[in-house]
Scaffold this motif. Structure first.
Motif, mmCIF file in Angstrom:
data_model
loop_
_atom_site.group_PDB
_atom_site.id
_atom_site.type_symbol
_atom_site.label_atom_id
_atom_site.label_comp_id
_atom_site.label_asym_id
_atom_site.label_seq_id
_atom_site.Cartn_x
_atom_site.Cartn_y
_atom_site.Cartn_z
ATOM 1 N N MET A 1 11.348 -53.498 5.689
ATOM 2 C CA MET A 1 11.644 -52.665 6.120
ATOM 3 C C MET A 1 13.119 -52.293 5.791
ATOM 4 N N LYS A 2 13.837 -52.992 4.960
ATOM 5 C CA LYS A 2 15.066 -52.410 5.323
ATOM 6 C C LYS A 2 15.279 -50.757 3.854
ATOM 7 N N ASN A 3 14.127 -50.428 3.769
ATOM 8 C CA ASN A 3 13.804 -49.110 2.456
ATOM 9 C C ASN A 3 12.794 -47.854 3.089
ATOM 10 N N VAL A 4 13.181 -47.705 3.731
ATOM 11 C CA VAL A 4 12.433 -46.827 4.777
ATOM 12 C C VAL A 4 12.534 -45.183 3.501
ATOM 13 N N ALA A 5 11.467 -44.199 4.029
ATOM 14 C CA ALA A 5 10.982 -43.472 3.063
ATOM 15 C C ALA A 5 11.779 -42.303 3.404
ATOM 16 N N VAL A 6 12.041 -41.556 3.135
ATOM 17 C CA VAL A 6 12.640 -40.411 3.511
ATOM 18 C C VAL A 6 12.689 -38.832 2.261
ATOM 19 N N ILE A 7 12.071 -38.020 3.234
ATOM 20 C CA ILE A 7 11.242 -36.645 1.853
ATOM 21 C C ILE A 7 12.469 -35.863 2.502
ATOM 22 N N GLU A 8 13.376 -35.736 1.514
ATOM 23 C CA GLU A 8 15.000 -34.592 2.032
ATOM 24 C C GLU A 8 14.042 -32.681 1.262
ATOM 25 N N GLU A 9 15.021 -32.029 1.845
ATOM 26 C CA GLU A 9 14.489 -31.271 1.801
ATOM 27 C C GLU A 9 15.227 -30.595 -0.060
ATOM 28 N N ASP A 10 14.861 -29.631 -0.592
ATOM 29 C CA ASP A 10 15.309 -29.403 -1.789
ATOM 30 C C ASP A 10 15.243 -27.817 -1.862
ATOM 31 N N GLY A 11 17.013 -27.833 -2.027
ATOM 32 C CA GLY A 11 17.180 -27.041 -2.397
ATOM 33 C C GLY A 11 16.931 -25.513 -0.629
ATOM 34 N N GLN A 12 17.037 -25.148 -0.721
ATOM 35 C CA GLN A 12 16.018 -23.977 0.450
ATOM 36 C C GLN A 12 14.645 -24.427 1.026
ATOM 37 N N ASN A 13 13.705 -25.360 -0.177
ATOM 38 C CA ASN A 13 12.386 -25.755 0.245
ATOM 39 C C ASN A 13 12.623 -27.124 1.686
ATOM 40 N N GLY A 14 12.329 -26.709 2.813
ATOM 41 C CA GLY A 14 12.814 -27.853 3.915
ATOM 42 C C GLY A 14 10.760 -28.659 4.176
ATOM 43 N N VAL A 15 11.321 -29.504 4.965
ATOM 44 C CA VAL A 15 10.866 -30.947 4.923
ATOM 45 C C VAL A 15 9.654 -29.827 5.781
ATOM 46 N N SER A 16 8.378 -30.056 6.134
ATOM 47 C CA SER A 16 7.548 -29.875 6.919
ATOM 48 C C SER A 16 6.305 -31.238 7.815
ATOM 49 N N ILE A 17 6.192 -31.065 9.073
ATOM 50 C CA ILE A 17 5.393 -31.929 9.301
ATOM 51 C C ILE A 17 3.725 -31.138 10.413
ATOM 52 N N VAL A 18 2.972 -31.772 9.790
ATOM 53 C CA VAL A 18 1.769 -30.346 10.465
ATOM 54 C C VAL A 18 1.112 -31.897 11.744
ATOM 55 N N ASN B 1 3.998 -46.136 -0.443
ATOM 56 C CA ASN B 1 2.821 -46.126 -0.812
ATOM 57 C C ASN B 1 1.377 -46.150 0.084
ATOM 58 N N GLY B 2 1.416 -45.732 1.131
ATOM 59 C CA GLY B 2 -0.240 -45.733 1.952
ATOM 60 C C GLY B 2 0.127 -46.931 2.926
ATOM 61 N N GLU B 3 1.113 -47.472 2.993
ATOM 62 C CA GLU B 3 1.006 -49.019 4.107
ATOM 63 C C GLU B 3 1.089 -48.273 5.450
ATOM 64 N N LYS B 4 0.535 -49.286 6.248
ATOM 65 C CA LYS B 4 -0.356 -48.711 7.841
ATOM 66 C C LYS B 4 1.575 -49.329 8.451
ATOM 67 N N VAL B 5 2.363 -50.151 8.124
ATOM 68 C CA VAL B 5 3.090 -51.396 8.827
ATOM 69 C C VAL B 5 4.398 -51.959 7.848
ATOM 70 N N LEU B 6 5.634 -51.665 7.770
ATOM 71 C CA LEU B 6 5.985 -52.175 7.053
ATOM 72 C C LEU B 6 6.823 -53.900 7.330
ATOM 73 N N LYS B 7 6.919 -54.911 6.249
ATOM 74 C CA LYS B 7 7.100 -55.694 6.401
ATOM 75 C C LYS B 7 8.325 -56.477 6.368
ATOM 76 N N GLY B 8 9.227 -57.046 6.655
ATOM 77 C CA GLY B 8 10.099 -58.116 5.899
ATOM 78 C C GLY B 8 11.212 -57.321 5.801
ATOM 79 N N ASP B 9 11.230 -57.866 4.411
ATOM 80 C CA ASP B 9 12.656 -56.618 3.696
ATOM 81 C C ASP B 9 11.567 -55.597 2.983
#
Length: 126
Positions: free
Chosen positions: A29-46, A19-27
């Motif tokens: 930190m237990k729920n990092v965000a992961v973007i998963e591939e969607d079928g044949q649509n993988g994930v890209s980073i620029v 949600n646009g946070e700069k860092v995670l703290k406390g609890d």
């Protein structure tokens, strides 16, 4: 516009914050965000020309958004998990200095029992 790097087709990318946070703290930190591939649509980073993460999204979205961009390097990360920008920059002061003497002895095939009690590694720094 020239950008430094495109990593594409990853199976997943860890982006840590949702949600646009700069860092995670406390609890949070237990729920990092992961973007998963969607079928044949993988994930890209620029990565921009300054080496900063500019975008992380599904391949199709990145391809459309950056269709007029050039990249110095393109990495095919098919089937891989990418963790962009996650750097563990901590250190332990006990390992400050060098361990040349210890490594030289190991390369010279000295038995580990011979190394015991000698002033090598962190002991030699105290």
């Amino acid at each position: 516009m020239m950008r430094k790097l495109l990593v594409r087709h990853a199976k997943q990318a860890v982006v840590v914050c949702r949600n646009g946070e700069k860092v995670l703290k406390g609890d949070a930190m237990k729920n990092v965000a992961v973007i998963e591939e969607d079928g044949q649509n993988g994930v890209s980073i620029v990565i921009d020309s300054n080496g900063l993460i500019e975008a992380v999204d599904h391949d199709a979205t990145i391809q459309q958004k950056y269709k007029d961009s050039d990249f110095n390097q393109v990495i095919d990360a098919t089937g891989k998990c990418v963790i962009p920008g996650l750097v563990d920059g901590h250190t332990h002061a006990v390992w400050d200095g060098d361990r040349v003497k210890e490594f030289a002895m190991k390369v010279g095939h000295h038995h580990s029992n011979m190394l015991y009690g000698m002033e090598i590694g962190s002991k030699s720094l105290l």
